[in-house]
Design an enzyme around this catalytic site. Structure first.
Site, PDB file in Angstrom:
ATOM      1  N   GLY A  21      27.633  56.962  35.093  1.00  0.00           N
ATOM      2  CA  GLY A  21      27.741  58.077  34.157  1.00  0.00           C
ATOM      3  C   GLY A  21      26.597  58.000  33.154  1.00  0.00           C
ATOM      4  O   GLY A  21      25.523  57.480  33.469  1.00  0.00           O
ATOM      5  N   CYS A  22      26.825  58.473  31.942  1.00  0.00           N
ATOM      6  CA  CYS A  22      25.786  58.449  30.909  1.00  0.00           C
ATOM      7  C   CYS A  22      25.264  57.025  30.737  1.00  0.00           C
ATOM      8  O   CYS A  22      26.035  56.096  30.506  1.00  0.00           O
ATOM      9  CB  CYS A  22      26.343  58.964  29.591  1.00  0.00           C
ATOM     10  SG  CYS A  22      25.164  58.850  28.226  1.00  0.00           S
TER      11      CYS A  22
END
Length: 186
Positions: A21-22
Protein backbone atom coordinates in the site's frame (compact mmCIF):
# COMPACT_ATOMS: atom_id res chain seq x y z
CA UNK A 1 21.40 6.68 10.99
CA UNK A 2 24.89 6.16 12.33
CA UNK A 3 23.97 2.93 14.09
CA UNK A 4 22.26 1.68 10.90
CA UNK A 5 25.38 2.43 8.86
CA UNK A 6 27.58 0.73 11.46
CA UNK A 7 25.32 -2.34 11.42
CA UNK A 8 25.55 -2.45 7.63
CA UNK A 9 29.36 -2.36 7.81
CA UNK A 10 29.46 -5.10 10.45
CA UNK A 11 27.00 -7.49 8.79
CA UNK A 12 26.53 -9.01 5.40
CA UNK A 13 23.21 -7.87 4.02
CA UNK A 14 20.42 -9.12 1.78
CA UNK A 15 17.53 -7.32 0.14
CA UNK A 16 13.83 -7.75 -0.54
CA UNK A 17 11.25 -5.41 -2.08
CA UNK A 18 7.81 -5.24 -0.44
CA UNK A 19 4.73 -3.42 -1.70
CA UNK A 20 2.20 -2.88 1.06
CA UNK A 21 0.00 0.00 0.00
CA UNK A 22 1.18 3.57 0.64
CA UNK A 23 4.94 3.33 1.00
CA UNK A 24 5.16 6.00 3.71
CA UNK A 25 3.69 3.76 6.40
CA UNK A 26 5.17 0.54 5.05
CA UNK A 27 8.68 2.03 5.19
CA UNK A 28 8.16 3.43 8.69
CA UNK A 29 6.87 0.06 9.90
CA UNK A 30 9.88 -1.88 8.62
CA UNK A 31 12.35 0.71 9.94
CA UNK A 32 11.23 -0.28 13.45
CA UNK A 33 12.36 -3.90 13.06
CA UNK A 34 15.75 -4.83 14.45
CA UNK A 35 18.01 -6.06 11.66
CA UNK A 36 16.57 -3.81 8.94
CA UNK A 37 19.60 -1.69 8.13
CA UNK A 38 18.28 0.51 5.34
CA UNK A 39 15.01 1.36 3.62
CA UNK A 40 14.23 3.22 0.43
CA UNK A 41 10.80 3.89 -1.04
CA UNK A 42 10.22 3.74 -4.75
CA UNK A 43 8.31 2.30 -7.64
CA UNK A 44 8.64 -1.35 -8.70
CA UNK A 45 7.76 -3.46 -11.72
CA UNK A 46 6.33 -0.84 -14.04
CA UNK A 47 6.52 -0.19 -17.77
CA UNK A 48 8.31 3.17 -18.13
CA UNK A 49 11.72 4.48 -17.07
CA UNK A 50 12.22 6.94 -14.20
CA UNK A 51 8.56 7.47 -13.31
CA UNK A 52 7.39 10.41 -11.25
CA UNK A 53 4.88 10.11 -8.44
CA UNK A 54 2.34 11.92 -10.61
CA UNK A 55 2.83 9.36 -13.41
CA UNK A 56 2.52 6.43 -11.01
CA UNK A 57 -0.76 7.85 -9.65
CA UNK A 58 -2.35 7.67 -13.12
CA UNK A 59 -2.66 3.84 -12.87
CA UNK A 60 -1.14 3.68 -16.38
CA UNK A 61 2.49 2.87 -15.51
CA UNK A 62 1.87 -0.46 -13.71
CA UNK A 63 4.20 0.51 -10.84
CA UNK A 64 3.59 -0.50 -7.23
CA UNK A 65 4.65 1.76 -4.36
CA UNK A 66 7.37 -0.42 -2.88
CA UNK A 67 9.91 -0.40 -0.06
CA UNK A 68 13.40 -1.69 -0.78
CA UNK A 69 14.61 -3.31 2.44
CA UNK A 70 18.23 -4.06 3.16
CA UNK A 71 18.56 -6.35 6.15
CA UNK A 72 21.16 -8.29 8.10
CA UNK A 73 20.17 -11.98 7.81
CA UNK A 74 22.23 -12.87 10.88
CA UNK A 75 19.99 -10.52 12.90
CA UNK A 76 16.61 -10.99 11.21
CA UNK A 77 15.48 -13.68 8.79
CA UNK A 78 13.54 -13.20 5.57
CA UNK A 79 10.89 -15.51 7.02
CA UNK A 80 10.41 -13.18 10.01
CA UNK A 81 10.29 -10.07 7.81
CA UNK A 82 7.63 -11.68 5.62
CA UNK A 83 5.61 -12.74 8.67
CA UNK A 84 5.76 -9.12 9.83
CA UNK A 85 4.77 -7.97 6.33
CA UNK A 86 1.58 -10.04 6.45
CA UNK A 87 0.68 -8.40 9.80
CA UNK A 88 0.73 -4.99 8.09
CA UNK A 89 -1.35 -5.70 4.97
CA UNK A 90 -4.78 -6.94 3.98
CA UNK A 91 -3.56 -9.72 1.68
CA UNK A 92 -6.93 -10.32 -0.01
CA UNK A 93 -7.55 -6.69 -0.96
CA UNK A 94 -7.01 -5.96 -4.65
CA UNK A 95 -5.30 -2.65 -5.50
CA UNK A 96 -6.18 -1.16 -2.13
CA UNK A 97 -4.78 -0.88 1.37
CA UNK A 98 -6.74 1.19 3.87
CA UNK A 99 -8.35 4.15 2.12
CA UNK A 100 -5.74 4.16 -0.66
CA UNK A 101 -7.08 2.79 -3.95
CA UNK A 102 -5.30 2.24 -7.25
CA UNK A 103 -2.89 -0.17 -8.86
CA UNK A 104 0.08 1.52 -7.19
CA UNK A 105 -1.32 0.41 -3.80
CA UNK A 106 -1.34 -3.30 -4.66
CA UNK A 107 0.60 -5.72 -2.48
CA UNK A 108 3.62 -7.63 -3.68
CA UNK A 109 6.79 -9.44 -2.70
CA UNK A 110 9.52 -8.80 -5.27
CA UNK A 111 12.79 -10.68 -4.96
CA UNK A 112 16.23 -10.37 -6.55
CA UNK A 113 17.60 -13.70 -5.29
CA UNK A 114 15.73 -16.72 -6.69
CA UNK A 115 16.81 -18.80 -3.69
CA UNK A 116 14.52 -16.59 -1.55
CA UNK A 117 11.49 -18.01 -3.36
CA UNK A 118 11.46 -21.11 -1.13
CA UNK A 119 11.00 -18.96 1.99
CA UNK A 120 8.57 -16.63 0.22
CA UNK A 121 6.40 -19.58 -0.89
CA UNK A 122 6.49 -21.14 2.59
CA UNK A 123 5.38 -17.97 4.41
CA UNK A 124 2.81 -17.20 1.71
CA UNK A 125 1.28 -20.69 2.03
CA UNK A 126 1.33 -20.56 5.85
CA UNK A 127 -0.43 -17.18 5.84
CA UNK A 128 -2.93 -18.20 3.14
CA UNK A 129 -4.23 -20.93 5.50
CA UNK A 130 -5.71 -18.15 7.67
CA UNK A 131 -7.97 -16.85 4.87
CA UNK A 132 -10.86 -18.21 2.84
CA UNK A 133 -10.23 -15.91 -0.16
CA UNK A 134 -7.14 -16.25 -2.34
CA UNK A 135 -4.36 -13.75 -1.76
CA UNK A 136 -3.96 -10.74 -4.03
CA UNK A 137 -0.27 -10.46 -3.07
CA UNK A 138 2.05 -10.71 -6.06
CA UNK A 139 5.13 -12.95 -5.79
CA UNK A 140 7.45 -12.02 -8.62
CA UNK A 141 11.05 -11.32 -9.46
CA UNK A 142 11.95 -7.64 -9.33
CA UNK A 143 11.86 -6.32 -12.89
CA UNK A 144 12.82 -2.73 -12.08
CA UNK A 145 12.87 -0.28 -9.19
CA UNK A 146 13.15 3.48 -9.29
CA UNK A 147 13.66 5.44 -6.06
CA UNK A 148 10.82 7.82 -5.27
CA UNK A 149 11.36 11.54 -4.99
CA UNK A 150 13.34 12.69 -1.93
CA UNK A 151 10.29 14.10 -0.13
CA UNK A 152 8.84 10.56 0.01
CA UNK A 153 11.95 9.07 1.66
CA UNK A 154 11.53 8.69 5.45
CA UNK A 155 8.29 10.66 5.06
CA UNK A 156 6.82 9.85 8.47
CA UNK A 157 10.10 10.71 10.20
CA UNK A 158 10.01 14.14 8.53
CA UNK A 159 6.22 14.49 9.01
CA UNK A 160 5.26 12.65 12.24
CA UNK A 161 1.62 13.74 11.87
CA UNK A 162 1.52 12.78 8.19
CA UNK A 163 -1.12 10.51 6.72
CA UNK A 164 -0.66 6.80 7.23
CA UNK A 165 -2.98 3.90 6.50
CA UNK A 166 -1.35 1.84 9.27
CA UNK A 167 -2.37 2.24 12.92
CA UNK A 168 0.27 3.69 15.27
CA UNK A 169 0.01 0.56 17.43
CA UNK A 170 1.51 -1.44 14.55
CA UNK A 171 4.72 0.64 14.67
CA UNK A 172 5.05 -0.07 18.38
CA UNK A 173 4.43 -3.77 17.72
CA UNK A 174 7.20 -3.78 15.10
CA UNK A 175 9.59 -1.97 17.44
CA UNK A 176 9.10 -4.65 20.10
CA UNK A 177 9.01 -7.67 17.77
CA UNK A 178 12.15 -9.74 17.90
CA UNK A 179 13.33 -12.44 15.56
CA UNK A 180 13.48 -15.73 17.45
CA UNK A 181 16.64 -17.53 16.43
CA UNK A 182 16.43 -21.25 15.88
CA UNK A 183 18.06 -23.32 18.59
CA UNK A 184 21.75 -23.44 17.90
CA UNK A 185 21.79 -19.98 16.30
CA UNK A 186 23.52 -17.23 18.15
Amino acid sequence: MTSEKNMQKNHSTKEIYLAGGCFWGTEHYFKQIEGVVETEVGYANGIIENPTYEQVCTDKTHFAETVHLTYAPDVVSLEFLLQMYFKAIDPVSVNQQGHDKGTQYRTGIYYTDATDLTVINKVYADEQKNYQQPFAVEKRPLENFYPAEEYHQDYLDKNPDGYCHLPLSLFEFARKAKHQHESGDS
